[in-house]
Design an enzyme around this catalytic site. Sequence first.
Site, PDB file in Angstrom:
ATOM      1  N   CYS A  16       0.845  -1.198   0.000  1.00 18.08           N
ATOM      2  CA  CYS A  16       0.000   0.000   0.000  1.00 18.08           C
ATOM      3  C   CYS A  16       0.882   1.251   0.000  1.00 18.08           C
ATOM      4  CB  CYS A  16      -0.912  -0.013   1.225  1.00 18.08           C
ATOM      5  SG  CYS A  16      -2.072   1.371   1.253  1.00 18.08           S
TER       6      CYS A  16
ATOM      7  N   LYS B  78       1.899  -9.553   0.020  1.00 19.56           N
ATOM      8  CA  LYS B  78       1.933  -8.781  -1.234  1.00 19.56           C
ATOM      9  C   LYS B  78       2.809  -7.560  -1.006  1.00 19.56           C
ATOM     10  CE  LYS B  78      -1.031  -6.679  -4.775  1.00 19.56           C
ATOM     11  NZ  LYS B  78      -0.397  -5.340  -4.837  1.00 19.56           N
TER      12      LYS B  78
END
Length: 649
Positions: free
Chosen positions: A395, A434
Site C-alpha cells: 500500500c 503482497k
Amino acid sequence: MAEGAVEAPAESGGGGDPGAIEPERGVASIKLQYLTTKEHFHEFLEAKGREKPSQETEAGDPAGNDLDEPEAKRIRLEDGQTEDRQTEEAVEPGGQPQAQKRARGQNKCRPHVKPTHYDKNRLCPSLVQESAAKCFYGDRCRFLHDVGRYLETKPADLGPHCVLFETFGRCPYGVTCRFAGAHLGPEGQNLVKEGLVQAPPIRNGLDKVLQQQLRKRKIHFKRAEQALRQLSKGQLPGPTPKATVPEVLEAEGAPGQDSCDAQQAPQGPGTVPPPRGPLRTCGPLTDEDVVRLQPREKKRLDISGKLYLAPLTTCGNLPFRRVCKRFGADVTCGEMAVCISLLQGQTSEWALLKRHPCEDVFGVQVGAAPSAMTKCAELLNRTIEVDFVDINVGCPIDLVYKKGGGCALMNRSAKFQQIVRGMNQVLDVPLTVKLRTGIHERMNLAHRLLPELRDWGAALVTLHGRSREQRYTKLADWRYIEQCVTAASPMPLFGNGDILSYEDANRAMQTGVAGIMIARGALLKPWLFTEIKEQRHWDISSSERLDILRDFAHYGLEHWGSDTQGVEKTRRFLLEWLSFLCRYVPVGLLERLPQRINERPPYYLGRDYLETLMASQKAADWIRISEMLLGPVPPNFVFLPKHKANAYK
C-alpha cells in the site's frame, strides 16, 4: 465475436474527422475512421441524449461542464473571489509583486459521499421484517410505525421488476423496496412466490454477540500475546504447550461467562456459524483442542498457474468479484481491511471479509496497523472461513505509510519479521504477502526480503513490479520480477503489473513466476480472464458490456439491498467501476493489437451510440449509464470518483 472487424485494414479518408491527428506516445492507436475531436465527441453524445429521456440537469452541469468541483467552490470561482484575493495578495504595499502562495484545502467543500437523507422517514425494522413481536423500543423508537405515512413520503418505484423477488421468490425489504410494486399485494402485504428458493448464505458475517464482545474488549488473545512475548525476547514462537491450552481456550470468552453459554449464544440473522474448531467447545477435549498444527503441517496453498484477482480498494467488492468469477478468475481476495477497525468490531470493515459461495478459493487481506496484526490474525482464525490470509505490504498511500504500515514495513525488517512470524503462528491457514519492488525508485528491496519471508513462514508472495515512489508513472519491471523468482525459490512467487491481454499474460509466465495477479486489467475488462484462458482477443459488443453492468447491478442489489440505501450504494460502486471501464477501447476499433494498459484512448466515435457513451470520461455520462440499470438518480446527486479525490488506482 466480429473477427472481420479485428483484421480489417483501416480505410483512409473514411468517416474520420479531418482535424484528427496521429495518436501520440501513450495514446491507444485507433483506426482513423473512428477518431474525432473532443468537441465533436460531446456534441454527438448531447445530440443523442436529447432524444432519450434523461435527468441531465441533475447529473451534470447544463452548460456541459463536468461536476469535478463542488457547488460551493464553483460559486466562489464564478464570483471571482479566489482570483480577486490572489490579486490583492500578489501586490505588496510598496508596489512590488509578491510570489503567489500555494492554495491549500481546495477540496474541503467536496460533498460527503455518505448521504444523510436515509435516516429521514425510515420505517421501523420490525415492520419491514414483518416480525410478530412488537418493537423493542416502543414509544422511544425513532423510526416510523405508520406504513401509510411512510408510503406518502416514499419516492416512486425505480422499475417494475424486483431482482430479489424474481430470484428468490421473496423480497426481505418489503414495502421499503424501491421495486416494491412487483411484490406488494392490494393491501400492502409482501407477497411470496411459490417455489421459494433459499438465498445462498454469505459467509464471514459479523455476529452481534461477537461485535458486542469486541466493543467491550472482552476477548483475550492469549496465543497472539504469547507469540509476541517470545518474539520480543528473540525467541522463535513454538507450539502451545498442552498444559496451557485449556486455560487459553477458557480465557478467550467473556469474563464471568461460561464457555458453553458463549458457544450456544444466539447468532444474528443471516450469519453462518464459524466452521472450524479453534472456537470454544463444550464437552470432552479432542485432539484438535489440544494439539496445534505446526507451520509445516498446514494445508498448502496450491494455486500455481491459476489466475488471481487482486484485492482492489473500493472496486474489489463482492458483486465485482462475482462478475470476475463468472469470466474465469480462479482465486479472489477481499479488499484490505484495517486491523484496528476489525478488532473494534466495525461493521463496515467486517463487510470487506464477506465471501460468496461461488468463491471457491478465497482470502482476506489485512494491513495498515502493524501493532494489531497478530491479534487480528488470531481473531480471524477463530471467526471466519478463508483459504489464506494476505498481508498488504504494497500500500503506497501516505495515510498508511506514515503510520508504519504498507510499504513502510519493507524498511522495518524487525517489525516485519515479528508480524509474519506472529501471524503465521496463530493462523491455521497459509499466510501470504503482497509487496512492491521497494520504496524509492532504483532502490529495489524485494530480492533481499524474499529469502527472509521464506524463512519466516510465508507460503506465497505476490510482487508488484513498481516501487512506492513510482506509483503508476512507469511500466512494471518484469525483468526484476524474473530475478526475484530465483531469490524466492522454492517459495512460489506471483507477478503483478500491466496485464491487459493474453499476450501480456504469456510474457509474464515466461519469467518463471508461479502465476499472475490481475488488478487494473480486470477493472478495464473483467472478461480478460476468459481471453487468457482461451488465448484470443474478444471483440465484445456494447450490448454485451451493458449486460455485464446489469449483472453487477443485480449482484449489488442482492448484496447491499433493494431499498433506497442499497440502491444508491450499488450506484456508487457502479460509478466507481465505470470510471475505469471508460478506458477500454473495443478490439474492432484498434489499429494495432493489443491495447497497452498505459495507453489512454483518444476521443473516438464507437460503432453505435452505446459504445460511444461508454467511452466518455465525464461523470455525467457515467450517471446516465447507471440510470439505464438502476433508474433515475435522486435530486442534487453529485459523484466524484475516489481515485480523483484522494485515493490511488
